[in-house]
Scaffold this active site. Structure first.
Site, PDB file in Angstrom:
ATOM      1  N   ARG A   1     -40.478 -33.720  37.920  1.00 19.09           N
ATOM      2  CA  ARG A   1     -40.031 -33.681  39.315  1.00 19.09           C
ATOM      3  C   ARG A   1     -41.193 -33.429  40.274  1.00 19.09           C
ATOM      4  O   ARG A   1     -41.315 -34.096  41.307  1.00 19.09           O
ATOM      5  CB  ARG A   1     -38.940 -32.634  39.523  1.00 19.09           C
ATOM      6  CG  ARG A   1     -37.634 -32.999  38.831  1.00 19.09           C
ATOM      7  CD  ARG A   1     -36.607 -31.905  38.959  1.00 19.09           C
ATOM      8  NE  ARG A   1     -37.138 -30.681  38.372  1.00 19.09           N
ATOM      9  CZ  ARG A   1     -36.686 -29.456  38.636  1.00 19.09           C
ATOM     10  NH1 ARG A   1     -35.715 -29.279  39.499  1.00 19.09           N
ATOM     11  NH2 ARG A   1     -37.208 -28.413  38.050  1.00 19.09           N
TER      12      ARG A   1
ATOM     13  N   ASN B   1     -33.152 -32.832  38.217  1.00 21.01           N
ATOM     14  CA  ASN B   1     -32.774 -32.855  36.809  1.00 21.01           C
ATOM     15  C   ASN B   1     -31.265 -32.992  36.710  1.00 21.01           C
ATOM     16  O   ASN B   1     -30.530 -32.444  37.535  1.00 21.01           O
ATOM     17  CB  ASN B   1     -33.191 -31.560  36.109  1.00 21.01           C
ATOM     18  CG  ASN B   1     -34.663 -31.478  35.828  1.00 21.01           C
ATOM     19  OD1 ASN B   1     -35.370 -32.475  35.819  1.00 21.01           O
ATOM     20  ND2 ASN B   1     -35.141 -30.278  35.592  1.00 21.01           N
TER      21      ASN B   1
END
Length: 94
Positions: free
Chosen positions: A22, A40
């Site tokens: 990320r 996520n």
């Protein structure tokens, strides 16, 4: 010069959680001048919604297929979206 804008949601499969995916994706997207978010998912995938110049979005999709060091991407599924209310930056959603 092509000013076409587009928005895409990408679902990234493989070893993509616990490897800094990320944070890496936010850096890549910001560097390309894109806006959107990355998060996520409970099933172990990562979802990214990206918007901006067509060429930059295409480049980002290619980058998502590579991922950061430590990631192992097995598949990236993409879906085009209508570009309506895009965010003003690129965020990590937790």
């Amino acid at each position: 010069m092509d000013d076409r804008q587009r928005a895409v949601q990408a679902r990234v499969h493989g070893k993509v959680q616990g490897v800094g995916y990320r944070t890496w994706a936010r850096g890549e997207a910001t560097g390309l001048g894109l806006v959107g978010w990355v998060r996520n998912e409970r099933d172990g995938t990562v979802t990214a919604w990206i918007a901006g110049a067509d060429a930059a979005v295409s480049t980002m999709i290619d980058q998502l297929r590579q991922g950061p060091r430590g990631a192992s991407v097995s598949k990236v599924e993409t879906e085009e979206f209508e570009l309506l209310d895009a965010p003003i930056d690129f965020r990590i959603i937790v």
